[in-house]
Design an enzyme around this catalytic site. Structure first.
Site, mmCIF file in Angstrom:
data_model
loop_
_atom_site.group_PDB
_atom_site.id
_atom_site.type_symbol
_atom_site.label_atom_id
_atom_site.label_comp_id
_atom_site.label_asym_id
_atom_site.label_seq_id
_atom_site.Cartn_x
_atom_site.Cartn_y
_atom_site.Cartn_z
ATOM 1 N N GLY A 24 -5.986 1.638 3.148
ATOM 2 C CA GLY A 24 -7.358 2.107 3.000
ATOM 3 C C GLY A 24 -8.410 1.026 3.074
ATOM 4 N N THR A 56 -0.416 10.354 3.002
ATOM 5 C CA THR A 56 -1.749 10.975 3.114
ATOM 6 C C THR A 56 -1.675 12.043 4.194
ATOM 7 O OG1 THR A 56 -2.920 9.008 2.410
ATOM 8 C CG2 THR A 56 -4.110 10.433 3.938
HETATM 9 N N1 ASP Z 1 -5.431 5.629 3.395
HETATM 10 C C1 ASP Z 1 -4.926 5.991 2.093
HETATM 11 C C2 ASP Z 1 -5.613 5.120 1.063
HETATM 12 O O1 ASP Z 1 -5.667 3.935 1.252
HETATM 13 C C3 ASP Z 1 -3.449 5.840 1.945
HETATM 14 C C4 ASP Z 1 -2.580 6.350 3.084
HETATM 15 O O2 ASP Z 1 -3.093 6.791 4.103
HETATM 16 O O3 ASP Z 1 -1.354 6.344 2.931
HETATM 17 O O4 ASP Z 1 -6.032 5.600 0.059
#
Ligand code: ASP
Length: 308
Positions: A225, A171
């Site tokens: 997340g 991300t």
């Molecule tokens: N936070 C993101 C999600 O859960 C994934 C990540 O940060 O790698 O969609």
């Protein structure tokens, strides 16, 4: 006010083979955003540009290279916030656009709403002139591989401390302060490998993935997340700064508190309203880079700082 910009390229158990690509990518992104700030541009435009740079880069889980849901599809999410008036724009369940962060920015500037999803977000984007692309054109080999690995165990969110992830992480986010003292934050993601169709994570949820307030600072988060949104991680960091913590301390305290409460990992990048930097992650790695007072610093391992 001297402009400052910081970016991250995702927290997780990043395999060695992806380290260099991510370091190169965060450096390129922070330079892109900084150029805008140095030319007198706004923090909002700088964070959008930095995120676009990483959405284009297959080393990150955003835009091209996003991880896949259980049906093998890309479903992306993004949010952006302006700390001046607390204006926000966010999108979720985006399948056919190269830059979800730019659609989120349009929601902020050109819509009475804060968060648009799925078909409605698509309709809005088309009305605002964004071109669609074939959904398959956003799928990278790494994302396909990450889903294949996920399907061998089918344990969603294997990001607990000490558990291997297949590299489907990355991300992206950016936090900036411009010469007028305006704080802006942008975050964009493909979510997590093997997520259910229609799953919405922390990234488009204001207070979880993104928060900006000119009076306090700005935060972009990454990691598991479902945990980040239960903990409202970005806003938790903001509240600690509001009560007197430094950006560094607030980021460390909140990331670690979330991890000990929920046993999943996360990372965050923070700027206080005065430009102090906070970087912390409870995952194995998180790529980050910032430019402050003409110095570009970056890293990916714990307690590692390189100067470019
Ligand atoms: N936070 C993101 C999600 O859960 C994934 C990540 O940060 O790698 O969609």
């Amino acid at each position: 006010m001297h402009p400052v910009i910081i970016v991250h390229g995702g927290a997780g158990d990043i395999p060695d083979s992806r380290v260099q690509g991510k370091l190169d990518g965060v450096k390129a992104a922070v330079l892109t955003g900084n150029k805008i700030l140095q030319q007198g541009g706004s923090a909002l435009d700088a964070v959008e540009a930095a995120v676009i740079s990483m959405e284009n880069d297959e080393y990150f889980n955003a835009g091209y290279g996003s991880v896949l849901n259980l049906c093998g599809e890309v479903e992306m999410e993004a949010s952006i916030m302006c700390g001046k008036n607390l204006d926000v724009g966010a999108v979720t369940l985006i399948k056919e656009f190269e830059h979800p962060i730019s659609i989120a920015h349009k929601v902020l500037t050109d819509s009475p709403h804060s968060l648009l999803g799925g078909e409605g977000a698509k309709l809005f984007a088309i009305q605002k002139g964004f071109a669609t692309v074939p959904p398959d054109s956003l799928i990278s080999d790494n994302a396909k591989h990450a889903l294949e690995e996920f399907l061998k165990h089918r344990e969603f969110g294997r990001t607990e401390i000490g558990v291997k992830d297949e590299g489907g992480v990355g991300t992206v986010g950016a936090v900036a302060i411009d010469s007028k003292g305006n704080v802006a934050v942008a975050t964009s993601t493909g979510g997590m490998s093997g997520k259910a169709v229609g799953r919405i994570g922390d990234t488009p949820q204001i207070g979880s993935g993104t928060y900006a307030d000119n009076h306090i600072g700005g935060v972009s988060t990454t990691g598991h997340g479902e945990s980040i949104l239960k903990y409202c991680l970005a806003h938790s960091i903001i509240k600690l700064i509001e009560r007197g913590s430094t950006a560094k301390n607030a980021t460390e305290v909140a990331v670690n508190a979330m991890t000990s409460r929920l046993n999943n990992t996360a990372g965050a990048i923070t700027l206080s309203a005065t430009g102090d930097v906070g970087i912390n992650f409870s995952s194995k790695r998180m790529a980050w880079a910032f430019i402050k007072e003409a110095k570009l610093l970056y890293g990916i391992e714990r307690d590692q700082i390189f100067e470019a």
